[in-house]
Design an enzyme around this catalytic site. Structure first.
Site, PDB file in Angstrom:
ATOM      1  N   HIS A 152       0.813  -1.219   0.000  1.00  0.00           N
ATOM      2  CA  HIS A 152       0.000   0.000   0.000  1.00  0.00           C
ATOM      3  C   HIS A 152       0.845   1.266   0.000  1.00  0.00           C
ATOM      4  O   HIS A 152       0.368   2.332  -0.356  1.00  0.00           O
ATOM      5  CB  HIS A 152      -0.995   0.000   1.176  1.00  0.00           C
ATOM      6  CG  HIS A 152      -0.392   0.246   2.520  1.00  0.00           C
ATOM      7  ND1 HIS A 152      -0.242  -0.757   3.471  1.00  0.00           N
ATOM      8  CD2 HIS A 152       0.069   1.361   3.101  1.00  0.00           C
ATOM      9  CE1 HIS A 152       0.288  -0.237   4.560  1.00  0.00           C
ATOM     10  NE2 HIS A 152       0.483   1.050   4.359  1.00  0.00           N
ATOM     11  N   ASP A 182       0.044  -7.522   1.322  1.00  0.00           N
ATOM     12  CA  ASP A 182       0.545  -6.161   1.539  1.00  0.00           C
ATOM     13  C   ASP A 182       2.070  -6.119   1.562  1.00  0.00           C
ATOM     14  O   ASP A 182       2.670  -5.387   2.356  1.00  0.00           O
ATOM     15  CB  ASP A 182      -0.021  -5.574   2.830  1.00  0.00           C
ATOM     16  CG  ASP A 182       0.057  -4.046   2.856  1.00  0.00           C
ATOM     17  OD1 ASP A 182       0.214  -3.442   1.773  1.00  0.00           O
ATOM     18  OD2 ASP A 182      -0.027  -3.451   3.952  1.00  0.00           O
ATOM     19  N   SER A 255       4.612   2.450   8.101  1.00  0.00           N
ATOM     20  CA  SER A 255       4.246   1.371   7.173  1.00  0.00           C
ATOM     21  C   SER A 255       5.447   0.906   6.366  1.00  0.00           C
ATOM     22  O   SER A 255       6.149   1.708   5.759  1.00  0.00           O
ATOM     23  CB  SER A 255       3.172   1.845   6.194  1.00  0.00           C
ATOM     24  OG  SER A 255       1.898   1.561   6.657  1.00  0.00           O
TER      25      SER A 255
END
Length: 504
Positions: A152, A182, A255
């Site tokens: 992402h 992911d 992230s």
């Protein structure tokens, strides 16, 4: 995995992104949609005997400074830019303006879980290309420039820039990304780069110290520490990842960054957070590094990752359904439908089966099944332990490729109040049977417990407790023989789901 509800509304359960999207500022939003599980967290010091990082720090904790000094240079900052098409017909709004889907109460705590920090940076929806800018983290796994991060983080990116701790910047190539797990793999043109040491996520213990390094809100190489809160968490939606849950402070920008154990080995990629505010609230989730390495190797070799497919729609087994199917406890994945021609159909699975184990591994929550199947290899033969009509049976299924069709997951409605069933039924007319495409009884009216459970007039009753219904007398007999509850297999708008109805 597709989530179904008795309202026929498909609620999209998005992953939580810890990346920053939306231009120069930290434009972030709160989470949405998932069950909020709150395990107890026990801080457990790692003894010097189990750590190779030197003497323990204060109160027996590992020396985080040594872990950071050794690995910090291999953690990178990732910034992305690109364009995303925004259509007025789709009604997509910028991330800062999004709300819960129609039919979901925003005040419901289940609407406060897991939302990506992504979306157009400004403006209103329209038929145009909207600029996308974002930041995240990553880490170097080979000296020649192979980098791991979240899928992402680089989604919709035309330009990906990697910044090292010595302030050198490189334009990265995205070798491949896998939205299902992911995970994304990047490559920069460089040599003799510092690298991290890979660990084994299977060896992690709940309560063990862990450390995160990343760029929260753009603050590069920030360090935070905590403990492992739980392992093997199944999160919606379509998740094939058995997440590591921690209480490490992870925020937008973390992230794609590494999660280290007390020995300075990477055991996961920080990927998601639970948040009602957009920031850290004590619940962070990382992708196990063992799974990451498998995806990385596939992407490097072929440019894509593959996932196996069984071909069933499943739903959670609650106590009412467990009573209906005479299970000793509410565990397993209840099959509500089987895809035609799928590996499940070829193996002999039917609706009403409850899958209890895969290759000997227990299925406790229904989400455990897609996690196990998704990590298998297409073409692999798995052994399924199934509960059918009150007894155990074993099946062997040769898994297909998830690229052909996604595995679906049905979400159970809540149990109704006690009382009579409350259904007015009649046989389907030939024309109605052709339109429905199934055999069963038409529900002309739903009242009492059935209506409270979500059954509606116009639904087709296909089975009770996994047995196909042929007439009204059969329904009456099934209700009379079950003192607690019955499980009704309902078709509505082409979708099938088991609905538990208490009758005692």
């Amino acid at each position: 995995m597709t989530t179904r509800s008795m309202t026929s509304t498909r609620l999209v359960l998005a992953l939580t992104a810890a990346g920053i999207l939306g231009g120069a500022g930290a434009n972030f939003v709160s989470g949405t949609h998932a069950r909020a599980e709150a395990p107890s967290i026990v801080a457990q010091a790692v003894s010097p005997a189990t750590s190779t990082m030197g003497m323990p720090g204060i109160n027996g904790a590992p020396d985080f400074s040594q872990i950071t000094q050794r690995n910090g240079a291999a953690v990178v900052n990732i910034s992305v830019s690109g364009l995303r098409q925004v259509s007025s017909e789709s009604g997509e709004a910028p991330a800062a303006h999004r709300r819960a889907p129609q039919g979901v109460d925003p005040s419901d705590p289940f609407s406060e879980f897991f939302k990506r920090f992504e979306g157009p940076s400004d403006g209103q929806p329209g038929d145009r290309a909207s600029p996308v800018r974002g930041q995240g983290s990553g880490f170097i796994v080979s000296a020649d420039g192979l980098i791991l991060t979240n899928a992402h983080v680089v989604r919709d990116a035309q330009v990906v820039t990697v910044k090292l701790t010595d302030r050198r910047e490189y334009t990265a190539t995205v070798l491949g990304s896998d939205p299902k797990t992911d995970v994304a793999v990047l490559k920069i043109d460089a040599k003799d780069l510092p690298t991290v040491t890979m660990g084994n996520s299977n060896d992690l213990k709940v309560g063990e110290w862990v450390l995160a390094i990343g760029s929260p809100y753009g603050f590069e190489n920030s360090v935070s520490a905590g403990v492992v809160s739980a392992k093997g968490r199944s999160l919606p939606e379509d998740s094939v990842v058995p997440f590591i849950q921690t209480d490490v402070a992870v925020n937008p920008g973390n992230s794609g960054g590494p999660l280290f154990n007390a020995r300075g080995e990477v055991v996961g990629i920080n990927s998601q957070i639970y948040s009602r505010t957009g920031g850290y609230q004590g619940l962070s989730f990382a992708i196990p590094i063992d799974l990451v390495n498998k995806i990385k190797d596939q992407i490097v070799a072929t440019g894509r990752a593959s996932h196996a497919r069984l071909g069933v729609a499943i739903q959670e087994v609650n106590q009412a359904l467990a009573d209906s199917f005479k299970l000793d406890k509410p565990e397993g994945a209840l099959v509500s439908s089987v895809d035609a021609g799928s590996p499940a159909e070829q193996a002999g699975l039917k609706y009403g089966d409850v899958i209890r184990k895969v290759n000997g591994q227990p299925i406790v929550a229904s989400g455990d099944l897609p996690a196990l199947i998704g990590q298998a290899t297409p073409g692999e033969v798995v052994t399924l332990e199934v509960w059918r009509q009150g007894k155990r049976e074993d099946f062997a299924a040769k898994l297909g490729d998830a690229v052909t069709k996604k595995v679906q997951m049905a979400k159970s409605t809540g149990a109704a109040d006690k009382g009579k069933l409350g259904l007015a039924l009649r046989a389907l007319e030939p024309q109605e049977r052709r339109v429905a495409g199934v055999d069963g009884l038409l529900i002309e009216e739903a009242a009492g417990p059935a209506a409270m459970a979500g059954v509606q007039a116009g639904d087709v009753l296909m089975a009770i407790n996994g047995t196909q219904v042929k007439n009204i007398e059969q329904v009456r007999a099934a209700v009379a023989s079950n003192k607690k509850s019955v499980a009704l297999l309902i078709q509505r708008d082409g979708e099938k789901i088991f609905v538990p109805v208490q009758v005692g």
